[in-house]
Design a protein around this motif. Sequence first.
Motif, PDB file in Angstrom:
ATOM      1  N   LYS A 185       0.831  -1.206   0.000  1.00 50.34           N
ATOM      2  CA  LYS A 185       0.000   0.000   0.000  1.00 50.34           C
ATOM      3  C   LYS A 185       0.864   1.253   0.000  1.00 50.34           C
ATOM      4  N   GLU A 186       1.972   1.215   0.732  1.00 50.23           N
ATOM      5  CA  GLU A 186       2.889   2.358   0.753  1.00 50.23           C
ATOM      6  C   GLU A 186       3.433   2.652  -0.642  1.00 50.23           C
ATOM      7  N   LEU A 187       3.742   1.600  -1.374  1.00 47.58           N
ATOM      8  CA  LEU A 187       4.252   1.788  -2.732  1.00 47.58           C
ATOM      9  C   LEU A 187       3.230   2.504  -3.605  1.00 47.58           C
ATOM     10  N   LYS A 188       1.987   2.072  -3.505  1.00 45.16           N
ATOM     11  CA  LYS A 188       0.914   2.730  -4.265  1.00 45.16           C
ATOM     12  C   LYS A 188       0.821   4.204  -3.877  1.00 45.16           C
ATOM     13  N   ASN A 189       0.912   4.485  -2.574  1.00 45.07           N
ATOM     14  CA  ASN A 189       0.835   5.866  -2.113  1.00 45.07           C
ATOM     15  C   ASN A 189       2.008   6.707  -2.627  1.00 45.07           C
ATOM     16  N   ASP A 190       3.115   6.041  -2.935  1.00 46.19           N
ATOM     17  CA  ASP A 190       4.278   6.726  -3.508  1.00 46.19           C
ATOM     18  C   ASP A 190       4.158   6.908  -5.020  1.00 46.19           C
ATOM     19  N   GLY A 191       3.046   6.417  -5.598  1.00 47.38           N
ATOM     20  CA  GLY A 191       2.816   6.601  -7.026  1.00 47.38           C
ATOM     21  C   GLY A 191       3.264   5.458  -7.908  1.00 47.38           C
ATOM     22  N   VAL A 192       3.694   4.339  -7.302  1.00 48.64           N
ATOM     23  CA  VAL A 192       4.139   3.188  -8.081  1.00 48.64           C
ATOM     24  C   VAL A 192       2.920   2.405  -8.583  1.00 48.64           C
ATOM     25  N   THR A 193       2.937   2.027  -9.845  1.00 42.67           N
ATOM     26  CA  THR A 193       1.899   1.168 -10.405  1.00 42.67           C
ATOM     27  C   THR A 193       2.283  -0.280 -10.155  1.00 42.67           C
ATOM     28  N   ILE A 194       1.336  -1.081  -9.662  1.00 43.22           N
ATOM     29  CA  ILE A 194       1.636  -2.455  -9.254  1.00 43.22           C
ATOM     30  C   ILE A 194       0.718  -3.433  -9.966  1.00 43.22           C
ATOM     31  N   ILE A 195       1.327  -4.432 -10.589  1.00 47.86           N
ATOM     32  CA  ILE A 195       0.584  -5.573 -11.127  1.00 47.86           C
ATOM     33  C   ILE A 195       0.856  -6.745 -10.200  1.00 47.86           C
ATOM     34  N   LEU A 196      -0.198  -7.269  -9.622  1.00 47.08           N
ATOM     35  CA  LEU A 196      -0.083  -8.314  -8.608  1.00 47.08           C
ATOM     36  C   LEU A 196      -0.718  -9.599  -9.117  1.00 47.08           C
ATOM     37  N   THR A 197      -0.027 -10.719  -8.939  1.00 46.13           N
ATOM     38  CA  THR A 197      -0.673 -12.013  -9.134  1.00 46.13           C
ATOM     39  C   THR A 197      -0.731 -12.711  -7.781  1.00 46.13           C
ATOM     40  N   THR A 198      -1.853 -13.310  -7.478  1.00 46.34           N
ATOM     41  CA  THR A 198      -2.017 -13.967  -6.190  1.00 46.34           C
ATOM     42  C   THR A 198      -3.112 -15.022  -6.282  1.00 46.34           C
ATOM     43  N   HIS A 199      -3.016 -16.019  -5.403  1.00 47.30           N
ATOM     44  CA  HIS A 199      -4.097 -16.995  -5.241  1.00 47.30           C
ATOM     45  C   HIS A 199      -4.958 -16.654  -4.032  1.00 47.30           C
ATOM     46  N   TYR A 200      -4.552 -15.625  -3.280  1.00 49.18           N
ATOM     47  CA  TYR A 200      -5.285 -15.239  -2.079  1.00 49.18           C
ATOM     48  C   TYR A 200      -6.341 -14.200  -2.441  1.00 49.18           C
ATOM     49  N   LEU A 201      -7.609 -14.603  -2.384  1.00 44.60           N
ATOM     50  CA  LEU A 201      -8.676 -13.687  -2.771  1.00 44.60           C
ATOM     51  C   LEU A 201      -8.844 -12.552  -1.776  1.00 44.60           C
ATOM     52  N   ASP A 202      -8.570 -12.792  -0.491  1.00 47.22           N
ATOM     53  CA  ASP A 202      -8.652 -11.714   0.493  1.00 47.22           C
ATOM     54  C   ASP A 202      -7.579 -10.663   0.222  1.00 47.22           C
ATOM     55  N   GLU A 203      -6.424 -11.105  -0.246  1.00 46.45           N
ATOM     56  CA  GLU A 203      -5.335 -10.196  -0.601  1.00 46.45           C
ATOM     57  C   GLU A 203      -5.746  -9.302  -1.775  1.00 46.45           C
ATOM     58  N   ALA A 204      -6.316  -9.918  -2.792  1.00 43.52           N
ATOM     59  CA  ALA A 204      -6.771  -9.158  -3.956  1.00 43.52           C
ATOM     60  C   ALA A 204      -7.846  -8.152  -3.566  1.00 43.52           C
ATOM     61  N   GLU A 205      -8.766  -8.575  -2.719  1.00 44.37           N
ATOM     62  CA  GLU A 205      -9.862  -7.699  -2.305  1.00 44.37           C
ATOM     63  C   GLU A 205      -9.349  -6.499  -1.514  1.00 44.37           C
ATOM     64  N   TYR A 206      -8.368  -6.740  -0.644  1.00 44.21           N
ATOM     65  CA  TYR A 206      -7.850  -5.675   0.220  1.00 44.21           C
ATOM     66  C   TYR A 206      -6.969  -4.691  -0.543  1.00 44.21           C
ATOM     67  N   LEU A 207      -6.124  -5.204  -1.431  1.00 46.57           N
ATOM     68  CA  LEU A 207      -5.099  -4.368  -2.047  1.00 46.57           C
ATOM     69  C   LEU A 207      -5.530  -3.693  -3.346  1.00 46.57           C
ATOM     70  N   SER A 208      -6.431  -4.306  -4.084  1.00 46.85           N
ATOM     71  CA  SER A 208      -6.619  -3.926  -5.494  1.00 46.85           C
ATOM     72  C   SER A 208      -7.513  -2.718  -5.691  1.00 46.85           C
ATOM     73  N   ASP A 209      -7.102  -1.882  -6.651  1.00 46.41           N
ATOM     74  CA  ASP A 209      -8.022  -0.891  -7.216  1.00 46.41           C
ATOM     75  C   ASP A 209      -8.931  -1.573  -8.224  1.00 46.41           C
ATOM     76  N   ARG A 210      -8.353  -2.533  -8.974  1.00 46.42           N
ATOM     77  CA  ARG A 210      -9.130  -3.344  -9.899  1.00 46.42           C
ATOM     78  C   ARG A 210      -8.602  -4.770  -9.864  1.00 46.42           C
ATOM     79  N   VAL A 211      -9.484  -5.706 -10.166  1.00 46.79           N
ATOM     80  CA  VAL A 211      -9.060  -7.089 -10.358  1.00 46.79           C
ATOM     81  C   VAL A 211      -9.441  -7.498 -11.778  1.00 46.79           C
ATOM     82  N   CYS A 212      -8.582  -8.310 -12.372  1.00 51.69           N
ATOM     83  CA  CYS A 212      -8.800  -8.820 -13.725  1.00 51.69           C
ATOM     84  C   CYS A 212      -8.826 -10.336 -13.630  1.00 51.69           C
ATOM     85  N   ILE A 213      -9.998 -10.924 -13.842  1.00 49.01           N
ATOM     86  CA  ILE A 213     -10.154 -12.369 -13.758  1.00 49.01           C
ATOM     87  C   ILE A 213     -10.048 -12.969 -15.149  1.00 49.01           C
TER      88      ILE A 213
END
Length: 253
Positions: A185-213
């Motif tokens: 989250k700190e990275l996002k606040n610093d203006g970094v764009t992040i592409i995340l891959t994860t199997h944890y749906l709670d992680e995706a829900e908490y962190l994401s501005d958007r999810v791409c299924i």
Amino acid sequence: MSNELLQIRNIKKQYKQKGQKPIDALKGVSLDIYKGEIITLLGVNGAGKSTLSSIIATLHPPTDGDILFENKSIYSDLANYRSHLGFCPQKPNLDVNLTLEQNLRFSGRYYQMSQADITNRLNKLVEQFELGEYLARKVNILSGGYRQRFMIARSLIHDPDLVLLDEPTVGLDPHIRRQLWAKIKELKNDGVTIILTTHYLDEAEYLSDRVCILDKGLIKLIDSPAKILSDFKKAHLEDVFLDLMQEVKQENK
């Protein structure tokens, strides 16, 4: 001014093996990735998310299609694109014979940074990820959580605009995962764009501005977690994902 950092245009990937039918891992994926967002790629094994992230990371070329970075094809100048890109792989690939500081400095030199710039950037990352007491030590003394912190820090040494995090919290204890979420989250606040891959749906829900299924090499759904939960009338993204996968099973019958 356009807010698009990356434009993915009709990306296809086909794997061929002699004597076997070709496998279409991606069948024409198009999406825009915006500056300063966290977008998460989701899908069951074989859906195409790892293939797509590896193409964005320039680990593999597409069979067809293009990726534009700041409105220019990345394939017209891969070196320039890579200088703006950070990549944190799922499996640690640190040099166990070097100290953590030496690993960071080596990475900085790879990006042709000056020693002064490396030192300034290193000091910032060490403070941000709380790595100071480990700098003079080697990799094998790190816990899983601190190893992942260091892996992310290394991917940021050259101050990239875009970072790919491939399963950054896999196998970690829940409280360690939460600590890493805060750092992401700190990275996002610093203006970094992040592409995340994860199997944890709670992680995706908490962190994401958007999810791409992704499903079978195509985008099945892309939107903000809040909009998806509202549309599907569900409390958690995991429930939506399970419903979508059940639909896929029914379609395949």
